[in-house]
Design an enzyme around this catalytic site. Sequence first.
Site, PDB file in Angstrom:
ATOM      1  N   GLY A 100       5.827   4.121   3.571  1.00 54.70           N
ATOM      2  CA  GLY A 100       5.504   4.698   4.874  1.00 54.70           C
ATOM      3  C   GLY A 100       4.068   4.341   5.206  1.00 54.70           C
ATOM      4  O   GLY A 100       3.322   3.882   4.340  1.00 54.70           O
ATOM      5  N   GLY A 102       0.709   4.592   5.091  1.00 54.95           N
ATOM      6  CA  GLY A 102      -0.179   5.398   4.257  1.00 54.95           C
ATOM      7  C   GLY A 102      -1.624   5.352   4.696  1.00 54.95           C
ATOM      8  O   GLY A 102      -2.447   6.152   4.247  1.00 54.95           O
ATOM      9  N   LYS A 123      -4.983   0.275  10.964  1.00 56.66           N
ATOM     10  CA  LYS A 123      -5.047   0.098   9.507  1.00 56.66           C
ATOM     11  C   LYS A 123      -6.405   0.646   9.075  1.00 56.66           C
ATOM     12  O   LYS A 123      -7.433   0.218   9.613  1.00 56.66           O
ATOM     13  CB  LYS A 123      -4.917  -1.390   9.162  1.00 56.66           C
ATOM     14  CG  LYS A 123      -4.691  -1.692   7.688  1.00 56.66           C
ATOM     15  CD  LYS A 123      -4.296  -3.156   7.503  1.00 56.66           C
ATOM     16  CE  LYS A 123      -3.988  -3.502   6.066  1.00 56.66           C
ATOM     17  NZ  LYS A 123      -3.583  -4.905   5.901  1.00 56.66           N
ATOM     18  N   ASP A 135      -6.705   6.459  -0.365  1.00 56.36           N
ATOM     19  CA  ASP A 135      -7.689   7.153   0.473  1.00 56.36           C
ATOM     20  C   ASP A 135      -7.438   6.960   1.968  1.00 56.36           C
ATOM     21  O   ASP A 135      -8.159   7.491   2.805  1.00 56.36           O
ATOM     22  CB  ASP A 135      -9.111   6.684   0.107  1.00 56.36           C
ATOM     23  CG  ASP A 135      -9.265   5.171   0.215  1.00 56.36           C
ATOM     24  OD1 ASP A 135      -8.357   4.507   0.753  1.00 56.36           O
ATOM     25  OD2 ASP A 135     -10.298   4.637  -0.253  1.00 56.36           O
ATOM     26  N   ASP A 265       8.799  -4.268   3.117  1.00 51.36           N
ATOM     27  CA  ASP A 265       8.031  -3.442   4.064  1.00 51.36           C
ATOM     28  C   ASP A 265       7.002  -4.275   4.819  1.00 51.36           C
ATOM     29  O   ASP A 265       6.368  -3.778   5.750  1.00 51.36           O
ATOM     30  CB  ASP A 265       7.345  -2.268   3.339  1.00 51.36           C
ATOM     31  CG  ASP A 265       6.510  -2.722   2.149  1.00 51.36           C
ATOM     32  OD1 ASP A 265       7.073  -3.381   1.248  1.00 51.36           O
ATOM     33  OD2 ASP A 265       5.306  -2.437   2.121  1.00 51.36           O
ATOM     34  N   ASP A 275       0.500  -8.224   8.636  1.00 56.41           N
ATOM     35  CA  ASP A 275      -0.012  -7.552   7.446  1.00 56.41           C
ATOM     36  C   ASP A 275      -0.565  -8.539   6.417  1.00 56.41           C
ATOM     37  O   ASP A 275       0.112  -8.930   5.470  1.00 56.41           O
ATOM     38  CB  ASP A 275       1.077  -6.673   6.811  1.00 56.41           C
ATOM     39  CG  ASP A 275       0.459  -5.490   6.069  1.00 56.41           C
ATOM     40  OD1 ASP A 275      -0.778  -5.445   5.969  1.00 56.41           O
ATOM     41  OD2 ASP A 275       1.208  -4.625   5.582  1.00 56.41           O
TER      42      ASP A 275
HETATM   43  P1  AMP Z   1       0.286  -3.046   1.827  1.00 58.67           P
HETATM   44  O1  AMP Z   1       0.162  -3.669   0.490  1.00 58.67           O
HETATM   45  O2  AMP Z   1      -1.007  -3.038   2.617  1.00 58.67           O
HETATM   46  O3  AMP Z   1       1.413  -3.619   2.630  1.00 58.67           O
HETATM   47  O4  AMP Z   1       0.606  -1.506   1.574  1.00 58.67           O
HETATM   48  C1  AMP Z   1       1.715  -1.048   0.839  1.00 58.67           C
HETATM   49  C2  AMP Z   1       1.842   0.429   1.022  1.00 58.67           C
HETATM   50  O5  AMP Z   1       0.733   1.113   0.445  1.00 58.67           O
HETATM   51  C3  AMP Z   1       1.902   0.875   2.454  1.00 58.67           C
HETATM   52  O6  AMP Z   1       2.791   1.946   2.525  1.00 58.67           O
HETATM   53  C4  AMP Z   1       0.492   1.311   2.742  1.00 58.67           C
HETATM   54  O7  AMP Z   1       0.429   2.236   3.791  1.00 58.67           O
HETATM   55  C5  AMP Z   1       0.055   1.901   1.416  1.00 58.67           C
HETATM   56  N1  AMP Z   1      -1.391   1.788   1.190  1.00 58.67           N
HETATM   57  C6  AMP Z   1      -2.074   0.678   0.889  1.00 58.67           C
HETATM   58  N2  AMP Z   1      -3.378   0.943   0.740  1.00 58.67           N
HETATM   59  C7  AMP Z   1      -3.531   2.264   0.942  1.00 58.67           C
HETATM   60  C8  AMP Z   1      -4.651   3.172   0.924  1.00 58.67           C
HETATM   61  N3  AMP Z   1      -5.896   2.748   0.673  1.00 58.67           N
HETATM   62  N4  AMP Z   1      -4.417   4.463   1.181  1.00 58.67           N
HETATM   63  C9  AMP Z   1      -3.184   4.896   1.438  1.00 58.67           C
HETATM   64  N5  AMP Z   1      -2.099   4.125   1.470  1.00 58.67           N
HETATM   65  C10 AMP Z   1      -2.258   2.821   1.224  1.00 58.67           C
HETATM   66 MG    MG Z   2       2.187  -3.476   4.341  1.00 60.16          MG
END
Ligand code: AMP
Ligand code: MG
Length: 485
Positions: A100, A102, A123, A135, A265, A275
């Site tokens: 989701g 995050g 983001k 965080d 995702d 992304d």
């Molecule tokens: P990503 O690798 O950027 O595609 O992120 C994978 C998942 O991890 C997604 O659900 C993001 O929202 C969550 N996510 C990545 N970095 C963070 C962060 N610093 N804080 C919270 N959620 C994160």
């Molecule tokens: Mg992502």
Amino acid sequence: MTLAENSNNNNSINAFLGLNYEPALESLGNDYYDEVAAAEFPQHILRWRNDALLPRLGLDPEVVTDADFVTAFGKFEKRKPLLALRYHGYQFGEYNPMLGDGRGFLYGQVRGSDGELYDFGTKGSGRTPYSRGGDGMLTLKGGVREVLAAEALHHMGVRTSRCLSMIETGLSLWRGDEPSPTRSCVMVRMSKSHIRFGTFERLHYLRRPDLTKKLLDHVIEQYYPNLIHEQEKYALFYAELVKRVAELVAQWMAAGFCHAVLNTDNMSITGESFDYGPYAFIPTYQPYFTAAYFDYYKRYCYSHQPSICQLNLEMLQEALKSVIALADMEMGLASFDEHYQREYDSLMLQKIGFEQLQDTQKTELLKLTIQFLQDSQVGYHQFFYEIARTFSPKWRDEPGLVMATSNIVPVTGTSEIFDNWCILYHKLLNNFDIQDMSIIAQNLALNNPKTVLLRPVIESIWEPITQEDNWQPFYELVKQIQSGN
Ligand code: AMP
Ligand code: MG
């Protein structure tokens, strides 16, 4: 009401708040998202505004102020609801039901002057119910890297999201993959949609075919509108998605781009690229080049991208089978290779200057080109740029003149392949009229930018930012990318 009603020179109304937002996803009901609040930041320093996108929003860059960006996309004032989208996904092959948004949310959706619906997705805007241990923040370097990737890919003809703004937020973040503490930012991405393969995978996991159908109808209505009235609209949607994804991967491959994290995702249901985390452009042609340091088994290496995207599409069938007949989807997926190969060949041919060749000539030329690139390990981008830079109609006169003034030096053992390449190129040029040489020169110039975002290039603009807060090299790099130089 016009797109940007109230935005013209009316100081009291923020240009972005004056846009005509459409509650497209919101109107589907709250099964697909959670309403969240944005983080409050100690600082808001606008580091990047993408003026090139503003006309599509009906906005005049001359009129939109930096304060408009900061108020809307740094402070998130007066905008509700902010929606953290729910999704799951296969990450490195493992199903993860704990995903989701995050560290982001859907800020709003706006119809562009091209008639298409666009998302503003954030983001680094703070924690949400999906942050798990994170965080909710984005590092400044992460923001800089995504801005650059999106601009570079867009200007290389890849169908991609782009960044609308990046605002430094004054926090110190700790990350394992950056010298820490490191600076923070919040970015706003403008994309076709943030609905992912994983959005549907979640609905299947929850056994909600009703919600799957509702979302699929929404996706077709907004992003595949030519299919709305088709009797076989679901099967046609899947076939069209396969085509879009196959073409997208072909665009990455020709651009020498390795996305790095092709989890489901990170796959958009519109077939758009988005992304950008630990991505890299390949320095030389290495099939197993892997961009993410944590991708220990090279799952998402450069040459695996087509088969991984095909696999992601295949796994999506499971999530969609309550609405779309499996046999139809299997038939749709069977065309992946054909779509991929057609697009890849056509893009590679253009990089070598040609719009079309006979099939056998095309196959021979592309095979020889890849073989030379792989065996010699000359720079992937440098090779094509050198053809463009040194091209001359005189190359028709003698094979020895082809690439003669370039700085491509074949290493020991590859000079024969290189000579064969030059002989073939000379021969192919002679199949064309002399008047066609300007078209070839034009193709070469158009498809092979001088500036490529290799990692040292990114580091070279990051260094002055981190050491002296000097952003000039970053702005110059973006300008070069945008001008295709
Ligand atoms: P990503 O690798 O950027 O595609 O992120 C994978 C998942 O991890 C997604 O659900 C993001 O929202 C969550 N996510 C990545 N970095 C963070 C962060 N610093 N804080 C919270 N959620 C994160
Ligand atoms: Mg992502």
